[in-house]
Design a protein around this motif. Structure first.
Motif, PDB file in Angstrom:
ATOM      1  N   LEU A 182      53.931  49.982  40.838  1.00  0.00           N
ATOM      2  CA  LEU A 182      53.690  51.236  39.601  1.00  0.00           C
ATOM      3  C   LEU A 182      52.485  51.019  39.471  1.00  0.00           C
ATOM      4  CD1 LEU A 182      54.023  49.405  37.255  1.00  0.00           C
ATOM      5  CD2 LEU A 182      56.446  48.524  37.991  1.00  0.00           C
ATOM      6  N   ASN A 183      52.129  52.194  38.556  1.00  0.00           N
ATOM      7  CA  ASN A 183      50.839  52.313  38.118  1.00  0.00           C
ATOM      8  C   ASN A 183      51.528  52.563  36.092  1.00  0.00           C
ATOM      9  OD1 ASN A 183      48.181  52.517  36.991  1.00  0.00           O
ATOM     10  ND2 ASN A 183      48.006  54.650  38.588  1.00  0.00           N
ATOM     11  N   PHE A 184      50.773  51.187  35.937  1.00  0.00           N
ATOM     12  CA  PHE A 184      51.082  51.064  34.540  1.00  0.00           C
ATOM     13  C   PHE A 184      49.851  51.685  33.366  1.00  0.00           C
ATOM     14  CE2 PHE A 184      50.749  49.193  30.862  1.00  0.00           C
ATOM     15  CZ  PHE A 184      52.173  48.748  30.039  1.00  0.00           C
ATOM     16  N   GLN A 185      50.172  52.708  33.301  1.00  0.00           N
ATOM     17  CA  GLN A 185      48.997  53.442  32.639  1.00  0.00           C
ATOM     18  C   GLN A 185      49.374  53.765  31.190  1.00  0.00           C
ATOM     19  OE1 GLN A 185      47.814  57.104  35.794  1.00  0.00           O
ATOM     20  NE2 GLN A 185      50.081  56.069  35.821  1.00  0.00           N
ATOM     21  N   THR A 186      50.420  53.796  30.341  1.00  0.00           N
ATOM     22  CA  THR A 186      50.648  54.157  29.382  1.00  0.00           C
ATOM     23  C   THR A 186      50.972  53.173  28.713  1.00  0.00           C
ATOM     24  OG1 THR A 186      51.405  56.562  29.275  1.00  0.00           O
ATOM     25  CG2 THR A 186      51.772  55.468  27.910  1.00  0.00           C
ATOM     26  N   ASP A 187      50.605  52.629  27.837  1.00  0.00           N
ATOM     27  CA  ASP A 187      51.101  51.327  26.710  1.00  0.00           C
ATOM     28  C   ASP A 187      51.730  51.928  25.308  1.00  0.00           C
ATOM     29  OD1 ASP A 187      50.647  49.078  25.018  1.00  0.00           O
ATOM     30  OD2 ASP A 187      48.971  48.674  24.789  1.00  0.00           O
ATOM     31  N   LEU A 188      53.282  51.310  25.804  1.00  0.00           N
ATOM     32  CA  LEU A 188      53.900  52.756  24.959  1.00  0.00           C
ATOM     33  C   LEU A 188      54.699  51.646  23.838  1.00  0.00           C
ATOM     34  CD1 LEU A 188      56.829  52.527  27.540  1.00  0.00           C
ATOM     35  CD2 LEU A 188      55.043  54.780  26.583  1.00  0.00           C
ATOM     36  N   SER A 189      54.031  50.371  23.957  1.00  0.00           N
ATOM     37  CA  SER A 189      54.454  49.237  22.708  1.00  0.00           C
ATOM     38  C   SER A 189      52.861  49.198  21.767  1.00  0.00           C
ATOM     39  CB  SER A 189      53.816  48.171  23.009  1.00  0.00           C
ATOM     40  OG  SER A 189      52.484  47.624  23.782  1.00  0.00           O
ATOM     41  N   ALA A 190      51.756  50.001  22.166  1.00  0.00           N
ATOM     42  CA  ALA A 190      50.842  50.539  21.216  1.00  0.00           C
ATOM     43  C   ALA A 190      51.639  51.515  20.728  1.00  0.00           C
ATOM     44  CB  ALA A 190      49.281  50.764  21.861  1.00  0.00           C
ATOM     45  N   TYR A 191      51.844  52.606  21.459  1.00  0.00           N
ATOM     46  CA  TYR A 191      52.766  53.880  20.899  1.00  0.00           C
ATOM     47  C   TYR A 191      53.316  53.419  19.293  1.00  0.00           C
ATOM     48  CZ  TYR A 191      50.370  57.175  23.901  1.00  0.00           C
ATOM     49  OH  TYR A 191      49.524  58.027  24.727  1.00  0.00           O
ATOM     50  N   SER A 192      54.298  52.326  19.876  1.00  0.00           N
ATOM     51  CA  SER A 192      56.188  51.867  18.903  1.00  0.00           C
ATOM     52  C   SER A 192      55.034  51.607  18.305  1.00  0.00           C
ATOM     53  CB  SER A 192      56.421  51.357  20.049  1.00  0.00           C
ATOM     54  OG  SER A 192      57.130  51.530  20.883  1.00  0.00           O
ATOM     55  N   GLU A 193      53.893  50.949  17.867  1.00  0.00           N
ATOM     56  CA  GLU A 193      52.999  49.778  16.880  1.00  0.00           C
ATOM     57  C   GLU A 193      52.766  50.694  15.802  1.00  0.00           C
ATOM     58  OE1 GLU A 193      51.283  45.752  17.160  1.00  0.00           O
ATOM     59  OE2 GLU A 193      50.398  47.377  18.257  1.00  0.00           O
ATOM     60  N   ILE A 194      52.277  52.503  16.157  1.00  0.00           N
ATOM     61  CA  ILE A 194      52.072  53.463  15.447  1.00  0.00           C
ATOM     62  C   ILE A 194      53.329  54.313  14.757  1.00  0.00           C
ATOM     63  CG2 ILE A 194      50.620  55.573  15.240  1.00  0.00           C
ATOM     64  CD1 ILE A 194      48.359  54.639  16.652  1.00  0.00           C
ATOM     65  N   ILE A 195      54.799  54.673  15.890  1.00  0.00           N
ATOM     66  CA  ILE A 195      54.577  55.869  15.333  1.00  0.00           C
ATOM     67  C   ILE A 195      55.984  54.773  14.667  1.00  0.00           C
ATOM     68  CG2 ILE A 195      56.816  57.424  16.309  1.00  0.00           C
ATOM     69  CD1 ILE A 195      55.031  57.412  19.035  1.00  0.00           C
ATOM     70  N   PHE A 196      56.723  53.952  15.026  1.00  0.00           N
ATOM     71  CA  PHE A 196      57.591  53.714  14.068  1.00  0.00           C
ATOM     72  C   PHE A 196      56.792  52.925  12.763  1.00  0.00           C
ATOM     73  CE2 PHE A 196      59.272  53.478  18.614  1.00  0.00           C
ATOM     74  CZ  PHE A 196      60.836  54.140  18.101  1.00  0.00           C
ATOM     75  N   PHE A 236      28.816  61.667  22.893  1.00  0.00           N
ATOM     76  CA  PHE A 236      30.836  61.566  23.214  1.00  0.00           C
ATOM     77  C   PHE A 236      31.783  60.614  21.820  1.00  0.00           C
ATOM     78  CE2 PHE A 236      34.783  60.324  24.673  1.00  0.00           C
ATOM     79  CZ  PHE A 236      35.122  61.432  24.805  1.00  0.00           C
ATOM     80  N   LEU A 237      32.485  61.166  21.224  1.00  0.00           N
ATOM     81  CA  LEU A 237      33.300  59.491  20.275  1.00  0.00           C
ATOM     82  C   LEU A 237      34.145  60.455  20.876  1.00  0.00           C
ATOM     83  CD1 LEU A 237      31.774  61.458  17.139  1.00  0.00           C
ATOM     84  CD2 LEU A 237      30.814  60.412  18.515  1.00  0.00           C
ATOM     85  N   HIS A 238      34.479  58.282  20.863  1.00  0.00           N
ATOM     86  CA  HIS A 238      36.503  58.105  20.974  1.00  0.00           C
ATOM     87  C   HIS A 238      36.503  56.975  20.238  1.00  0.00           C
ATOM     88  CE1 HIS A 238      39.124  58.010  24.107  1.00  0.00           C
ATOM     89  NE2 HIS A 238      39.652  56.510  23.731  1.00  0.00           N
ATOM     90  N   CYS A 239      38.126  57.519  19.282  1.00  0.00           N
ATOM     91  CA  CYS A 239      38.297  56.525  18.508  1.00  0.00           C
ATOM     92  C   CYS A 239      39.835  56.142  18.440  1.00  0.00           C
ATOM     93  CB  CYS A 239      38.289  58.117  17.067  1.00  0.00           C
ATOM     94  SG  CYS A 239      36.833  58.093  16.513  1.00  0.00           S
ATOM     95  N   SER A 240      40.599  56.990  19.539  1.00  0.00           N
ATOM     96  CA  SER A 240      42.052  56.151  20.002  1.00  0.00           C
ATOM     97  C   SER A 240      41.916  54.893  20.489  1.00  0.00           C
ATOM     98  CB  SER A 240      42.118  57.317  21.199  1.00  0.00           C
ATOM     99  OG  SER A 240      43.158  56.489  21.679  1.00  0.00           O
ATOM    100  N   ILE A 241      42.510  54.501  19.823  1.00  0.00           N
ATOM    101  CA  ILE A 241      42.588  52.851  20.067  1.00  0.00           C
ATOM    102  C   ILE A 241      43.783  52.393  21.331  1.00  0.00           C
ATOM    103  CG2 ILE A 241      41.418  51.800  18.042  1.00  0.00           C
ATOM    104  CD1 ILE A 241      43.798  50.981  16.593  1.00  0.00           C
TER     105      ILE A 241
END
Length: 476
Positions: free
Chosen positions: A132-146, A306-311
């Motif tokens: 498996l390839n762990f490519q998406t940090d779902l926990s970081a998304y959860s911190e923002i969305i919920f 290039f500006l990258h602002c996502s964390i």
């Protein structure tokens, strides 16, 4: 040693006789996971692998001229990003009947589809080997969305589920993209001896400084302003509040610039709300919408910085594409970009919450042509050492090694079961699968349905991105 290295530069011939089932959470939408997975799919098929690809259905897939997926699983599109689908509960054995019984399963960026596959694999007596390839940090998304305290609960729940699923003996390799993700996997209880670092590649022939277009530059910046560029999906987790604040301060400091924002969102409500963040500096900002292929490559190469602002990026493929296009990068120091950007060589990293330092770096590079040129040259040189061919070849050899290990284990443990015992074991396996699918329906009821309801409320009622700028750096 040299001959061994040379041997592994070639595609492993043992894979051509194997059946591989590849599942991915995203195949088709414009995002890093989709592009990474599609590259691997094309590589494996080009080398004669018997490959079946399973992916969620999403509204735009019927418009694709060539759909790389063999089987689309129905689900519910996320309100804040309709390109991503939460898959409905399904039976893995029914997927086998529609495709084949695989020798190996590759799970790309496990979430609603991948978690179901991993859960059902645990119920099998003799499951196939899994990478498996762990490519998406779902926990970081959860911190923002919920909202609090649901965000902390979601992070804990995800880590618990991921650690439990990833520890199963059938899981041979867990690819991870950056050191921050490895720290997270360790904290979730993932076996470290199964982890294997895997970056991403870049098409250096497509993304090339030679695609710089002076006519396009004049269209964007008619007064020869510096062109700052940001490429990403217009979504809550991409740091647009931070970018908007930095843009406002650059205007206040009278830097002559244009900000080119490349990307969009199929949910126009989300897209429009992000646009409105820049209302105060509208004359300095150009939104292009989604771009792909040569149009995207031209946009990159025609920029200056290039500006990258996502964390929340576990890798940050756009950073690598920008570097291949000959752009220095200024990024917030969190997640994947922290491992890609070489400070003072290919660009700069700034603390994730420090808008002042971010603005200062933009001004520094904008006003120093020699520094900008030096950083750009180094950025391109760095990208030239990273190609999709090399990355995908590493995946292929991990697959081959997994087959070899499995064959060795099976040769030493072969046994025969009485017919009655075999029948009983098959019955128990079927019962476990039924219970596992029942659990999936239960999880849909208590987890996914609230996510969908909250997502709709978030899109239409909740102030945009209120938590993003206040996020503390995460340890994992």
């Amino acid at each position: 040693m040299a001959s061994s290295t040379s041997h592994r530069d070639e595609f492993p011939s043992s894979l051509r006789d194997r059946r591989i089932l590849l599942t991915t959470e995203s195949l088709g939408p414009v995002n890093g996971v989709s592009r990474t997975t599609l590259s691997l799919v094309e590589y494996l098929r080009r080398n004669g692998v018997d490959l079946v690809v399973v992916a969620p259905h999403y509204p735009g897939c019927r418009h694709q001229a060539q759909d790389a997926a063999d089987l689309r699983i129905p689900g519910y599109p996320l309100p804040y990003n309709p390109d991503l689908t939460v898959v409905y509960p399904f039976r893995l054995d029914r997927i086998y009947k529609q495709t084949f019984q695989p020798d190996l399963i590759y799970v790309a960026s496990p979430a609603s589809l991948g978690f179901q596959v991993l859960l059902q694999i645990r119920q099998l007596r003799n499951p196939p080997t899994v990478l498996l390839n762990f490519q998406t940090d779902l926990s970081a998304y959860s911190e923002i969305i919920f909202p609090a305290p649901l965000d902390k609960f979601a992070v804990w729940l995800l880590a618990t589920v991921q650690g439990w699923l990833f520890r199963h003996p059938a899981v041979h390799t867990i690819f991870y993209p950056c050191s921050a993700v490895l720290d997270y996997l360790k904290s979730a209880g993932t076996p470290v001896d199964r982890t294997w670092r895997l970056g991403r590649g870049v098409d250096t022939s497509l993304f090339d400084p030679g695609r710089r277009d002076q006519a396009y530059r004049r269209e964007i910046a008619p007064n020869e302003e510096i062109i700052l560029i940001c490429v990403c999906r217009l979504a809550p987790e991409k740091g647009f509040e931070f970018l908007a604040e930095a843009t406002i301060r650059l205007v206040e400091q009278k830097l002559p610039f244009k900000l080119l924002i490349v990307g969009g969102n199929r949910n126009l409500a989300v897209e429009n709300r992000i646009h409105r963040l820049f209302d105060a500096v509208r004359d300095h900002v150009v939104f292009t919408g989604f771009l792909t292929g040569p149009a995207l490559a031209r946009a990159y190469a025609s920029g200056d910085i290039f500006l990258h602002c996502s964390i929340t990026e576990t890798f940050g493929l756009v950073v690598l594409e920008a570097m291949a296009s000959g752009l220095p990068v200024i990024a917030r120091d969190q997640g994947g970009p922290s491992d890609i950007v070489r400070p003072q060589e290919t660009g700069y990293l700034v603390p994730s919450g420090d808008v002042d330092r971010f603005v200062a770096r933009v001004r520094q590079i904008s006003m120093d042509h020699q520094l900008r040129s030096t950083l750009a040259t180094s950025a391109r040189r760095y990208a030239e050492d990273t190609t999709w061919e090399k990355i995908n070849n590493r995946v292929a050899w991990q697959m081959a090694d997994a087959f070899e290990q499995r064959s060795a284990e099976e040769s030493g443990t072969r046994s025969t079961e009485p017919v009655v015992a075999s029948f009983i074991l098959l019955f128990l396996e079927t019962l476990r699968l039924i219970l596992a699918v029942g659990l999936l329906y239960f999880m849909w009821l208590i987890a996914v349905v609230p996510l969908v309801i909250h997502g709709r409320q978030w899109v239409y009622n909740i102030p945009l991105l209120g938590k993003c700028i206040r996020l503390r750096p995460r340890s994992g």
